[in-house]
Design an enzyme around this catalytic site. Structure first.
Site, PDB file in Angstrom:
ATOM      1  N   ASN A  85      -0.888  -0.912  13.157  1.00 29.50           N
ATOM      2  CA  ASN A  85      -0.219  -1.985  12.220  1.00 29.50           C
ATOM      3  C   ASN A  85       0.996  -2.755  13.002  1.00 29.50           C
ATOM      4  OD1 ASN A  85      -1.426  -1.284   9.752  1.00 29.50           O
ATOM      5  ND2 ASN A  85      -0.563   0.584   9.988  1.00 29.50           N
TER       6      ASN A  85
ATOM      7  N   GLU B 110      -4.929 -13.807   8.789  1.00 29.53           N
ATOM      8  CA  GLU B 110      -4.328 -13.665   7.739  1.00 29.53           C
ATOM      9  C   GLU B 110      -2.856 -13.629   8.023  1.00 29.53           C
ATOM     10  OE1 GLU B 110      -3.555  -9.295   5.155  1.00 29.53           O
ATOM     11  OE2 GLU B 110      -5.112  -9.550   6.872  1.00 29.53           O
TER      12      GLU B 110
ATOM     13  N   ASP C 138      -7.031  -9.700  12.324  1.00 36.61           N
ATOM     14  CA  ASP C 138      -6.311 -10.314  11.025  1.00 36.61           C
ATOM     15  C   ASP C 138      -5.541 -11.593  11.621  1.00 36.61           C
ATOM     16  OD1 ASP C 138      -7.673  -8.807   9.286  1.00 36.61           O
ATOM     17  OD2 ASP C 138      -6.224  -7.146   9.542  1.00 36.61           O
TER      18      ASP C 138
ATOM     19  N   ASP D  93       4.562  -4.622   6.444  1.00 36.32           N
ATOM     20  CA  ASP D  93       3.251  -4.781   7.344  1.00 36.32           C
ATOM     21  C   ASP D  93       3.242  -6.370   7.686  1.00 36.32           C
ATOM     22  OD1 ASP D  93       0.334  -5.708   7.334  1.00 36.32           O
ATOM     23  OD2 ASP D  93       0.031  -3.663   7.252  1.00 36.32           O
TER      24      ASP D  93
ATOM     25  N   ARG E   3       0.935  -1.107   0.038  1.00 28.27           N
ATOM     26  CA  ARG E   3       0.012  -0.130  -0.009  1.00 28.27           C
ATOM     27  C   ARG E   3       0.883   0.971  -0.103  1.00 28.27           C
ATOM     28  NH1 ARG E   3      -3.567  -1.502   4.282  1.00 28.27           N
ATOM     29  NH2 ARG E   3      -4.744  -2.341   2.727  1.00 28.27           N
TER      30      ARG E   3
ATOM     31  N   ASP F 118      -3.316  -6.376  13.322  1.00 33.44           N
ATOM     32  CA  ASP F 118      -3.713  -4.990  13.592  1.00 33.44           C
ATOM     33  C   ASP F 118      -4.216  -4.905  14.892  1.00 33.44           C
ATOM     34  OD1 ASP F 118      -2.824  -3.983  10.820  1.00 33.44           O
ATOM     35  OD2 ASP F 118      -4.279  -5.348  10.006  1.00 33.44           O
TER      36      ASP F 118
ATOM     37  N   ASP G 265       0.388  -8.199   9.012  1.00 33.39           N
ATOM     38  CA  ASP G 265      -0.649  -8.464   8.841  1.00 33.39           C
ATOM     39  C   ASP G 265      -1.603  -8.160  10.215  1.00 33.39           C
ATOM     40  OD1 ASP G 265      -0.076  -9.838   6.511  1.00 33.39           O
ATOM     41  OD2 ASP G 265       0.728 -11.411   7.681  1.00 33.39           O
TER      42      ASP G 265
END
Length: 176
Positions: A87, A123, A120, A103, A23, A107, A105
């Site tokens: 994050n 994830e 997450d 990052d 991102r 959070d 994953d």
């Protein structure tokens, strides 16, 4: 490593463990920049996802990055209070192109009443297997989740009363 200068407008790049871009935040104004700490502000900035999709943030935000901690914190200023999106990530680097981090994953979302939820986890488990997160990294990340929760409970750092408001006032001086 230099640091971005106060007043600079920079990009923020988030990557995944495999080195691929995750991102990009198009523009954040630096409010404080040192080798170990960067505080920035943005409002209605363009965000580009790895698939090329773009969106615009909805509210002013103060961003907190530290070169020692494996997390970063975004305080989003909404009508009903400050929401935090945290994050779990690598410490940031600044390479004169952008502020960058990986990052990982996990959070933590923190609500105005300072209650929080861990997000997450599925994830994180999936990406950990897909990208072979080293065991040492897993330990560091889990320790930093605990540290971040202690910060929330203790109202430390960006969770301290008036932290976000104080930095937002500084941000507004750059928008005038």
């Amino acid at each position: 490593m230099d640091a971005p200068m106060e007043g600079d407008k920079i990009q923020i790049h988030s990557y995944k463990h495999n080195g691929l871009i995750h991102r990009v935040w198009e523009e954040t104004t630096i409010l404080k920049g040192t080798k170990s700490l960067v505080i920035g502000g943005n409002d209605r900035t363009i965000v580009t996802e790895s698939d090329g999709r773009t969106w615009i943030t909805r509210e002013p935000a103060i961003c907190y990055f530290h070169a020692k901690y494996w997390f970063n914190i975004i305080g989003m200023i909404r009508e009903d209070g400050i929401y935090y999106y945290c994050n779990i990530s690598s410490p940031f680097i600044w390479d004169n192109e952008a502020l960058k981090y990986i990052d990982y994953d996990l959070d933590i979302k923190v609500f105005p009443d300072m209650t929080y939820i861990l997000l997450d986890e599925d994830e994180y488990e999936r990406h950990g297997k897909e990208m072979n997160y080293p065991e040492a990294i897993d330990g560091i990340l889990r320790n930093n989740v605990d540290k971040l929760i202690r910060w929330v409970r203790g109202r430390k750092g960006p969770f301290a009363p008036d932290f976000i408001d104080t930095w937002y006032e500084r941000y507004l001086t750059y928008r005038r």
